[in-house]
Design a protein around this motif. Structure first.
Motif, short mmCIF file in Angstrom:
data_model
loop_
_atom_site.label_atom_id
_atom_site.label_comp_id
_atom_site.label_asym_id
_atom_site.label_seq_id
_atom_site.Cartn_x
_atom_site.Cartn_y
_atom_site.Cartn_z
N THR A 1 0.82 -1.21 0.00
CA THR A 1 0.00 0.00 0.00
C THR A 1 0.85 1.27 0.00
OG1 THR A 1 -0.03 -0.36 2.34
CG2 THR A 1 -2.03 -0.97 1.14
N THR A 2 2.17 1.11 0.00
CA THR A 2 3.05 2.27 0.01
C THR A 2 2.80 3.07 -1.27
OG1 THR A 2 4.74 1.13 1.28
CG2 THR A 2 5.47 3.02 0.00
N PRO A 3 2.46 4.36 -1.15
CA PRO A 3 2.21 5.15 -2.36
C PRO A 3 3.44 5.16 -3.28
CG PRO A 3 1.40 6.29 -0.41
CD PRO A 3 2.18 5.12 0.08
N LEU A 4 3.19 5.07 -4.56
CA LEU A 4 4.26 5.04 -5.55
C LEU A 4 5.21 6.21 -5.34
CD1 LEU A 4 4.90 3.32 -8.14
CD2 LEU A 4 3.75 5.11 -9.45
N GLY A 5 6.48 5.92 -5.37
CA GLY A 5 7.48 6.97 -5.24
C GLY A 5 7.89 7.27 -3.80
N SER A 6 7.18 6.69 -2.83
CA SER A 6 7.51 7.00 -1.42
C SER A 6 8.82 6.36 -1.00
CB SER A 6 6.42 6.44 -0.49
OG SER A 6 5.17 6.92 -0.86
N GLY B 1 12.74 5.79 -3.53
CA GLY B 1 11.35 5.94 -3.94
C GLY B 1 10.79 4.62 -4.46
N SER B 2 9.59 4.28 -3.97
CA SER B 2 9.00 3.00 -4.36
C SER B 2 8.67 2.97 -5.84
CB SER B 2 7.71 2.78 -3.55
OG SER B 2 6.96 1.75 -4.12
N ILE B 3 9.03 1.87 -6.50
CA ILE B 3 8.68 1.69 -7.92
C ILE B 3 7.54 0.70 -8.09
CG2 ILE B 3 10.98 2.29 -8.80
CD1 ILE B 3 11.38 -0.82 -9.15
N GLU B 4 7.05 0.17 -6.95
CA GLU B 4 5.98 -0.83 -7.05
C GLU B 4 4.61 -0.15 -7.07
OE1 GLU B 4 6.00 -4.40 -4.96
OE2 GLU B 4 8.18 -4.55 -4.84
N ARG B 5 3.72 -0.65 -7.90
CA ARG B 5 2.37 -0.09 -7.96
C ARG B 5 1.62 -0.40 -6.68
NH1 ARG B 5 -0.05 -2.29 -13.27
NH2 ARG B 5 -1.66 -0.73 -12.93
N LYS C 1 -2.58 20.17 -1.89
CA LYS C 1 -1.88 21.44 -1.89
C LYS C 1 -0.62 21.41 -2.76
CE LYS C 1 -4.35 23.66 1.40
NZ LYS C 1 -5.35 22.60 1.69
N MET C 2 0.13 20.38 -2.64
CA MET C 2 1.41 20.38 -3.32
C MET C 2 1.39 19.41 -4.50
SD MET C 2 3.76 20.46 0.05
CE MET C 2 5.30 20.21 -0.83
N ALA C 3 1.72 19.94 -5.66
CA ALA C 3 1.64 19.13 -6.87
C ALA C 3 2.51 17.88 -6.76
CB ALA C 3 2.06 19.96 -8.06
N ASN C 4 3.72 18.08 -6.21
CA ASN C 4 4.61 16.91 -6.15
C ASN C 4 4.05 15.83 -5.24
OD1 ASN C 4 5.09 18.42 -3.85
ND2 ASN C 4 7.14 17.57 -3.61
N ARG C 5 3.29 16.25 -4.20
CA ARG C 5 2.68 15.26 -3.32
C ARG C 5 1.54 14.53 -4.02
NH1 ARG C 5 2.80 17.86 2.62
NH2 ARG C 5 5.04 17.61 2.89
N GLN C 6 0.84 15.29 -4.85
CA GLN C 6 -0.25 14.63 -5.57
C GLN C 6 0.32 13.58 -6.50
OE1 GLN C 6 -2.90 17.18 -7.74
NE2 GLN C 6 -4.37 15.52 -7.99
N GLU C 7 1.40 13.94 -7.14
CA GLU C 7 2.08 13.01 -8.02
C GLU C 7 2.54 11.79 -7.24
OE1 GLU C 7 5.78 14.21 -10.09
OE2 GLU C 7 4.35 15.24 -11.39
N LEU C 8 3.01 12.09 -6.05
CA LEU C 8 3.58 11.05 -5.20
C LEU C 8 2.49 10.13 -4.67
CD1 LEU C 8 6.56 10.70 -4.10
CD2 LEU C 8 5.73 11.78 -2.02
N LEU C 9 1.42 10.70 -4.22
CA LEU C 9 0.46 9.93 -3.43
C LEU C 9 -0.87 9.71 -4.10
CD1 LEU C 9 1.27 12.06 -0.31
CD2 LEU C 9 2.16 9.79 -0.77
N GLY C 10 -1.20 10.52 -5.02
CA GLY C 10 -2.49 10.39 -5.67
C GLY C 10 -3.61 10.78 -4.73
N GLU C 11 -4.82 10.65 -5.21
CA GLU C 11 -5.98 10.97 -4.38
C GLU C 11 -6.74 9.70 -4.06
OE1 GLU C 11 -8.66 14.18 -5.24
OE2 GLU C 11 -7.12 15.13 -6.48
N LEU C 12 -7.32 9.64 -2.88
CA LEU C 12 -8.12 8.49 -2.49
C LEU C 12 -9.49 8.98 -2.05
CD1 LEU C 12 -5.42 6.60 -0.41
CD2 LEU C 12 -6.42 5.78 -2.52
N LYS C 13 -10.50 8.22 -2.40
CA LYS C 13 -11.85 8.58 -2.00
C LYS C 13 -12.14 7.99 -0.62
CE LYS C 13 -13.66 8.76 -6.67
NZ LYS C 13 -14.38 8.03 -7.71
N THR C 14 -12.96 8.69 0.14
CA THR C 14 -13.43 8.13 1.41
C THR C 14 -14.95 8.02 1.35
OG1 THR C 14 -13.57 10.31 2.40
CG2 THR C 14 -11.53 9.09 2.78
N GLY C 15 -15.50 7.28 2.31
CA GLY C 15 -16.95 7.11 2.35
C GLY C 15 -17.33 5.63 2.34
#
Lengths: 385, 277
Positions: B139-144, B152-156, B235-249
């Motif tokens: 579950t490690t976000p890509l690039g972390s 940086g993680s290369i695994e999806r 907020k930070m573009a590089n973080r979005q690239e790094l972590l992506g967005e996740l939905k909650t609910g």
């Protein structure tokens, strides 16, 4: 002569079927397993019997989950079993240790097949003797029972359940592909009516672990179960594992002094006046018994020590046997496993000769008789030289 | 306020506190959420078993004052399946970490969901192996950065919700430790749900994930957690690239044939009585 109708209640039963019937006789009401040759018929038989008895039958996604479900079920109050063969038994080792440290009563059947790895799925082996004792990491009390006939399969399985519940530990029934699949005429009692296991009442401060009865969840105040070393109340002891060490020592002593174990440990045949003892177990004990007859026909006084309980190893019985004979022959379908504790027990009181075969075929009575006669001859020649 | 007027402490094993968890860890929020759900439901602790695996989250059963089973790594759901089948009237809650549930225990997660057995999984997802010191998880976000992916993680990355839905779970929700008041609500829904229920709680590991990825302290991590979830701009573009967005609910909440019920019916068909009325 034609048989009288109804006089003979014997029927042809397969070893694996007898294991399933023995489990039911031993009170088993939960089975979880995964298909594997040569143990699959146990899974199938339990799948036939348990739902009609209101018991639980589960085919799990692998052997890791099969034994985990069995341990979970025991803590749910079930009398639980799984059955497998070498590859699955390997997968079960970690959770077998969990059953040990949590003192969970359950039964694991290993119908041994040729190994290592996928090996010889349909052929016999006795290659898991050491794994059954030492396969899981760490020390633990073990009880490993064998069977060399279809009737044995029934009796040994029922014994395994009695011991598992009495001493709170996972008990292993070690059979092999030939015992599992062979059919013999046996007369077995009808299955007892379904009955849920009953458990003593516990209070808040009743010790849950140690030399105390097993009481599952839902039968009193809350209980904590962990695979960490733990105190009598179940809470972890991470600085020093005194309670767990004590529990293991006590369980080992309780098993060693159990009258039923002491009675079942070995079965002797023609041993009283023997000069050669053949110590064997499982399917090899069947060949060895006939080898005794063959040797005696040739004027060699041989006898059989059929090892019914392998672990704990019957050290004292072997020492006493070694004092009476000049030679012990140990035929095994492996490269030499039970011969190791046997030699350690005998401590040089008698010669010990190992006869091994690990290609999936059986040692025949002739193989064992010839080997024994040859060893006897070379010993005599060496003495005369 | 879910806590108002509730005696949450009665469901906590206070004698073993403080927890083994690091300061700032999100696991405490989730445990409080679980105890709060129990208090809201007024459960009988002797009829509840909390089953945990191995890892930081696996310690949960010690802290919740119900029956507890701390099992082996990855296998909690298999233990829980046997337990539930043996005594179907017990409420069985399974607490697992992301590595526990989706790496070593991935197969059991899939098959427990497939059976739709009445278990509640609370999946603590901090995106890293905490107990062993910060290694990469599925579950490690890509690039972390982790101690086993320093460049940086290369695994999806696995998406718990997608897996749970595909495998057949009948209740699937995701929340975060930032949304503390939502946690007990989701857990209560999941426990009440008659079938296999998954509540993923996105959680912070400031000690390893936070430091290695220079996110900052616990507060920064909670803000980051908030920002990476849907509805709020990253907020930070590089973080979005790094972590992506996740939905909650809540992604699924539907009834289907539950496994102990199906098994009870099977027994009845062949003349057996399983004991479920």
């Amino acid at each position: 002569m034609s048989p009288t109708p109804g006089a003979n209640k014997q029927r042809l039963v397969m070893g694996n079927e007898a294991v399933a019937l023995g489990a039911i006789a031993g009170g088993c009401d939960f089975f979880a397993g995964y298909p594997i040759t040569p143990a699959t018929e146990i899974l199938e038989e339990m799948g036939k019997m348990l739902p009609a008895r209101g018991g639980v039958f589960l085919q799990m996604e692998d052997e890791l989950s099969a034994i985990a479900a069995v341990i979970g079920a025991a803590w749910g109050g079930a009398v639980a079993m799984t059955a497998t063969s070498g590859p699955g038994f390997s997968l079960m080792q970690e959770n077998l240790g969990y059953a040990s440290i949590t003192q969970t009563p359950c039964v694991i059947v290993d119908a041994q097949r040729g190994g290592p790895s996928t090996g010889l799925p349909t052929l016999a082996s006795q290659g898991d003797v050491m794994q059954a004792r030492f396969g899981s990491h760490g020390d633990r009390p073990t009880l490993v029972i064998t069977a060399s006939s279809v009737n044995d399969c029934y009796e040994s399985t029922a014994l395994a359940f009695r011991m598992a519940r009495k001493h709170r530990l996972p008990v292993v029934l070690l059979i092999d592909a030939v015992v599992a699949h062979m059919r013999e005429p046996v007369e077995l009692p009808p299955p007892p009516p379904p009955q849920k296991a009953s458990y003593p009442k516990i209070e808040e401060d009743t010790p849950r672990f140690g030399d105390v009865p097993f009481v599952p969840f839902g039968h009193g105040p809350v209980t904590v179960v962990t695979g960490l070393s733990h105190q009598a109340n179940g809470l972890a002891e991470t600085q020093r594992g005194v309670h767990t060490e004590q529990m293991m020592r006590t369980t080992i002593q309780n098993i060693l002094s159990d009258p039923e174990i002491r009675r079942s440990w070995v079965s002797a045949y023609q041993l009283d006046d023997a000069e050669i003892a053949i110590a064997a177990y499982g399917i090899t004990a069947r060949s060895a018994r006939e080898a005794v007859d063959v040797l005696r026909e040739d004027g060699i006084k041989a006898g059989l020590l059929d090892l019914k309980v392998l672990w704990p190893f019957p050290n004292q019985i072997l020492r006493e046997t070694a004092d009476k004979v000049s030679m012990i022959v140990v035929p095994e379908l492996n490269l030499g496993q039970i011969v190791l504790p046997l030699k350690a027990a005998v401590e040089g009181r008698a010669e010990v000769h190992s006869l091994n075969l690990a290609d999936g075929t059986l040692l025949t009575p002739e193989d064992i008789a010839e080997f024994s006669a040859k060893q006897r001859k070379s010993t005599k020649e060496a003495a005369n030289a | 306020m879910p806590r108002l007027g509730l005696d949450v402490d009665q469901y906590l094993r206070t004698q073993v506190l403080p927890t083994v968890w690091c300061p700032g860890c999100g696991n405490g929020n989730t445990v409080e959420g679980l105890a709060t759900a129990f208090a809201r439901m007024d459960v009988d602790p002797t009829q509840v078993v909390v089953v945990g695996g191995i890892g930081c989250s696996g310690r949960t059963p010690f802290y919740v004052k119900t029956n507890a089973m701390h099992t082996t790594h990855g296998r909690a759901l298999a233990y829980a399946t046997g337990l539930k089948m043996a005594q179907p009237k017990l409420t069985v809650v399974v607490t697992m970490g992301d590595g526990d549930a989706l790496a070593i225990g991935g197969n059991h997660f899939i098959h427990a969901a497939r059976r739709n057995i009445d278990l509640t999984v609370i999946l603590y997802n901090n995106g890293i192996y905490g107990m062993t010191g910060g290694q990469e998880a599925p579950t490690t976000p890509l690039g972390s950065r982790t101690t086993t992916s320093l460049t940086g993680s290369i695994e999806r990355t696995f998406d718990t919700v997608e897996i749970a839905l595909a495998a057949g779970a009948t209740y699937v929700a995701r929340t975060t430790t930032f949304d503390m008041q939502e946690i007990p609500l989701r857990i209560e829904e999941a426990i009440t749900h008659p079938g296999f229920a998954v509540v993923e709680v996105l959680s912070q590991c400031p000690t390893y994930y936070g430091r290695l990825n220079q996110i900052g302290d616990t507060t920064d991590m909670l803000v980051w957690e908030r920002d990476r979830t849907e509805g709020l701009p990253v907020k930070m573009a590089n973080r979005q690239e790094l972590l992506g967005e996740l939905k909650t609910g809540v992604f699924r909440n539907e009834k289907s044939v539950e496994f102990t019920k199906a098994y009870s019916d099977l027994c009845a068909r062949v003349g057996g009585s399983y004991g479920l009325s």
